[in-house]
Design a protein around this motif. Structure first.
Motif, PDB file in Angstrom:
ATOM      1  N   ASN A  50      -0.132 -10.980   1.141  1.00 46.65           N
ATOM      2  CA  ASN A  50       1.163 -10.713   0.528  1.00 46.65           C
ATOM      3  C   ASN A  50       1.110  -9.869  -0.745  1.00 46.65           C
ATOM      4  OD1 ASN A  50       4.004 -10.931   0.275  1.00 46.65           O
ATOM      5  ND2 ASN A  50       3.736 -12.623  -1.146  1.00 46.65           N
ATOM      6  N   VAL A  51       0.464 -10.327  -1.782  1.00 45.65           N
ATOM      7  CA  VAL A  51       0.442  -9.584  -3.055  1.00 45.65           C
ATOM      8  C   VAL A  51      -0.797  -8.701  -3.206  1.00 45.65           C
ATOM      9  CG1 VAL A  51       1.894 -11.257  -4.251  1.00 45.65           C
ATOM     10  CG2 VAL A  51      -0.583 -11.518  -4.313  1.00 45.65           C
ATOM     11  N   LYS A  52      -1.609  -8.621  -2.180  1.00 46.87           N
ATOM     12  CA  LYS A  52      -2.840  -7.832  -2.242  1.00 46.87           C
ATOM     13  C   LYS A  52      -2.696  -6.437  -1.646  1.00 46.87           C
ATOM     14  CE  LYS A  52      -5.756 -11.893  -1.962  1.00 46.87           C
ATOM     15  NZ  LYS A  52      -6.725 -12.618  -1.147  1.00 46.87           N
ATOM     16  N   VAL A  53      -1.587  -6.152  -0.951  1.00 48.54           N
ATOM     17  CA  VAL A  53      -1.462  -4.870  -0.265  1.00 48.54           C
ATOM     18  C   VAL A  53      -1.434  -3.715  -1.248  1.00 48.54           C
ATOM     19  CG1 VAL A  53      -0.370  -5.759   1.816  1.00 48.54           C
ATOM     20  CG2 VAL A  53       1.060  -5.025  -0.084  1.00 48.54           C
ATOM     21  N   PRO A  54      -1.948  -2.581  -0.830  1.00 52.90           N
ATOM     22  CA  PRO A  54      -2.621  -2.364   0.446  1.00 52.90           C
ATOM     23  C   PRO A  54      -4.025  -2.951   0.445  1.00 52.90           C
ATOM     24  CG  PRO A  54      -2.750  -0.373  -0.855  1.00 52.90           C
ATOM     25  CD  PRO A  54      -1.917  -1.359  -1.638  1.00 52.90           C
ATOM     26  N   VAL A  55      -4.463  -3.330   1.626  1.00 51.24           N
ATOM     27  CA  VAL A  55      -5.807  -3.856   1.825  1.00 51.24           C
ATOM     28  C   VAL A  55      -6.486  -2.958   2.849  1.00 51.24           C
ATOM     29  CG1 VAL A  55      -7.176  -5.815   2.651  1.00 51.24           C
ATOM     30  CG2 VAL A  55      -5.079  -6.219   1.328  1.00 51.24           C
ATOM     31  N   LEU A  56      -7.666  -2.460   2.501  1.00 49.74           N
ATOM     32  CA  LEU A  56      -8.417  -1.574   3.386  1.00 49.74           C
ATOM     33  C   LEU A  56      -9.590  -2.331   3.980  1.00 49.74           C
ATOM     34  CD1 LEU A  56      -8.857   1.549   4.210  1.00 49.74           C
ATOM     35  CD2 LEU A  56     -10.721   1.386   2.579  1.00 49.74           C
ATOM     36  N   ALA A  57      -9.694  -2.316   5.303  1.00 56.99           N
ATOM     37  CA  ALA A  57     -10.818  -2.930   5.999  1.00 56.99           C
ATOM     38  C   ALA A  57     -11.531  -1.850   6.807  1.00 56.99           C
ATOM     39  CB  ALA A  57     -10.335  -4.035   6.921  1.00 56.99           C
ATOM     40  N   VAL A  58     -12.848  -1.864   6.727  1.00 63.16           N
ATOM     41  CA  VAL A  58     -13.680  -0.945   7.496  1.00 63.16           C
ATOM     42  C   VAL A  58     -14.428  -1.785   8.522  1.00 63.16           C
ATOM     43  CG1 VAL A  58     -15.570   0.715   7.431  1.00 63.16           C
ATOM     44  CG2 VAL A  58     -13.913   0.649   5.554  1.00 63.16           C
ATOM     45  N   GLU A  59     -14.146  -1.511   9.802  1.00 63.95           N
ATOM     46  CA  GLU A  59     -14.765  -2.293  10.892  1.00 63.95           C
ATOM     47  C   GLU A  59     -14.607  -3.788  10.626  1.00 63.95           C
ATOM     48  OE1 GLU A  59     -15.855  -0.995  13.666  1.00 63.95           O
ATOM     49  OE2 GLU A  59     -15.830   1.103  13.079  1.00 63.95           O
ATOM     50  N   ASP A  60     -13.398  -4.230  10.289  1.00 59.09           N
ATOM     51  CA  ASP A  60     -13.038  -5.638  10.085  1.00 59.09           C
ATOM     52  C   ASP A  60     -13.591  -6.262   8.805  1.00 59.09           C
ATOM     53  OD1 ASP A  60     -11.508  -5.721  12.446  1.00 59.09           O
ATOM     54  OD2 ASP A  60     -13.310  -6.123  13.617  1.00 59.09           O
ATOM     55  N   GLU A  61     -14.238  -5.492   7.936  1.00 61.81           N
ATOM     56  CA  GLU A  61     -14.715  -6.012   6.654  1.00 61.81           C
ATOM     57  C   GLU A  61     -13.810  -5.483   5.544  1.00 61.81           C
ATOM     58  OE1 GLU A  61     -18.558  -5.607   3.744  1.00 61.81           O
ATOM     59  OE2 GLU A  61     -18.902  -5.606   5.900  1.00 61.81           O
ATOM     60  N   ILE A  62     -13.217  -6.394   4.760  1.00 62.36           N
ATOM     61  CA  ILE A  62     -12.342  -5.992   3.669  1.00 62.36           C
ATOM     62  C   ILE A  62     -13.159  -5.234   2.630  1.00 62.36           C
ATOM     63  CG2 ILE A  62     -10.815  -6.782   1.815  1.00 62.36           C
ATOM     64  CD1 ILE A  62      -9.714  -7.276   4.652  1.00 62.36           C
ATOM     65  N   LEU A  63     -12.698  -4.024   2.304  1.00 60.29           N
ATOM     66  CA  LEU A  63     -13.408  -3.190   1.341  1.00 60.29           C
ATOM     67  C   LEU A  63     -12.712  -3.179  -0.012  1.00 60.29           C
ATOM     68  CD1 LEU A  63     -15.729  -1.150   0.866  1.00 60.29           C
ATOM     69  CD2 LEU A  63     -14.110   0.620   1.499  1.00 60.29           C
ATOM     70  N   CYS A  64     -11.392  -3.062  -0.029  1.00 61.52           N
ATOM     71  CA  CYS A  64     -10.687  -2.998  -1.304  1.00 61.52           C
ATOM     72  C   CYS A  64      -9.221  -3.364  -1.134  1.00 61.52           C
ATOM     73  CB  CYS A  64     -10.828  -1.620  -1.950  1.00 61.52           C
ATOM     74  SG  CYS A  64     -10.333  -0.231  -0.921  1.00 61.52           S
ATOM     75  N   CYS A  65      -8.608  -3.719  -2.259  1.00 60.43           N
ATOM     76  CA  CYS A  65      -7.185  -4.066  -2.309  1.00 60.43           C
ATOM     77  C   CYS A  65      -6.540  -3.254  -3.431  1.00 60.43           C
ATOM     78  CB  CYS A  65      -6.991  -5.545  -2.616  1.00 60.43           C
ATOM     79  SG  CYS A  65      -7.775  -6.662  -1.447  1.00 60.43           S
ATOM     80  N   HIS A  66      -5.286  -2.940  -3.278  1.00 62.65           N
ATOM     81  CA  HIS A  66      -4.452  -2.257  -4.268  1.00 62.65           C
ATOM     82  C   HIS A  66      -4.762  -0.763  -4.412  1.00 62.65           C
ATOM     83  CE1 HIS A  66      -2.802  -6.104  -5.364  1.00 62.65           C
ATOM     84  NE2 HIS A  66      -3.993  -6.554  -5.715  1.00 62.65           N
ATOM     85  N   VAL A  67      -6.018  -0.419  -4.683  1.00 61.55           N
ATOM     86  CA  VAL A  67      -6.403   0.987  -4.851  1.00 61.55           C
ATOM     87  C   VAL A  67      -7.635   1.278  -4.002  1.00 61.55           C
ATOM     88  CG1 VAL A  67      -5.428   1.221  -7.174  1.00 61.55           C
ATOM     89  CG2 VAL A  67      -7.792   0.509  -6.908  1.00 61.55           C
ATOM     90  N   LEU A  68      -7.752   2.523  -3.592  1.00 62.21           N
ATOM     91  CA  LEU A  68      -8.877   2.933  -2.747  1.00 62.21           C
ATOM     92  C   LEU A  68     -10.142   3.084  -3.580  1.00 62.21           C
ATOM     93  CD1 LEU A  68      -9.922   3.833   0.013  1.00 62.21           C
ATOM     94  CD2 LEU A  68      -9.175   6.155  -0.556  1.00 62.21           C
ATOM     95  N   ASP A  69     -11.179   2.376  -3.196  1.00 67.43           N
ATOM     96  CA  ASP A  69     -12.499   2.503  -3.807  1.00 67.43           C
ATOM     97  C   ASP A  69     -13.205   3.630  -3.049  1.00 67.43           C
ATOM     98  OD1 ASP A  69     -15.131   2.310  -4.642  1.00 67.43           O
ATOM     99  OD2 ASP A  69     -15.410   0.252  -3.943  1.00 67.43           O
TER     100      ASP A  69
END
Length: 80
Positions: A50-69
Motif C-alpha cells: 500500500n504505502v510502498k509503491v512503486p515496488v520494483l521486483a526483478v525475477e520475483d525478488e523485491i529490489l527497491c521501493c519508492h525510487v529506482l535504485d
C-alpha cells in the motif's frame, strides 16, 4: 532473453509514473521487460504494498521501493 521486471504500482501515483519513465529510459541499453501490476486490483497486494509503491521486483525478488535504485537494478540484470 529479456529479464522479467515487475512494477507494483497504483494509478495516479507520481512516484510510480517517475519509475516507469526511468525504466523506459534504461530499456535502450538493458534487456528487460516490464510487467506492470496495479495493486489496487488485488486486496492482498494492496495490503502488502500500500504505502510502498512503486515496488520494483526483478525475477520475483523485491529490489527497491519508492525510487529506482539504478546501480542495484543494473547489477540485478547482469548475467550470472
Amino acid at each position: 532473453m529479456a529479464t522479467q521486471v515487475t512494477v507494483y504500482h497504483r494509478e495516479g501515483c507520481h512516484l510510480c509514473d517517475r519509475m516507469f519513465d526511468e525504466l523506459r529510459s534504461l530499456q535502450h541499453r538493458l534487456d528487460f521487460h516490464v510487467q506492470p501490476v496495479d495493486i489496487d486490483e488485488d486486496p492482498a497486494l494492496r495490503a502488502r504494498f500500500n504505502v510502498k509503491v512503486p515496488v520494483l521486483a526483478v525475477e520475483d525478488e523485491i529490489l527497491c521501493c519508492h525510487v529506482l535504485d539504478v546501480p542495484g537494478f543494473e547489477r540485478a540484470l547482469e548475467p550470472d
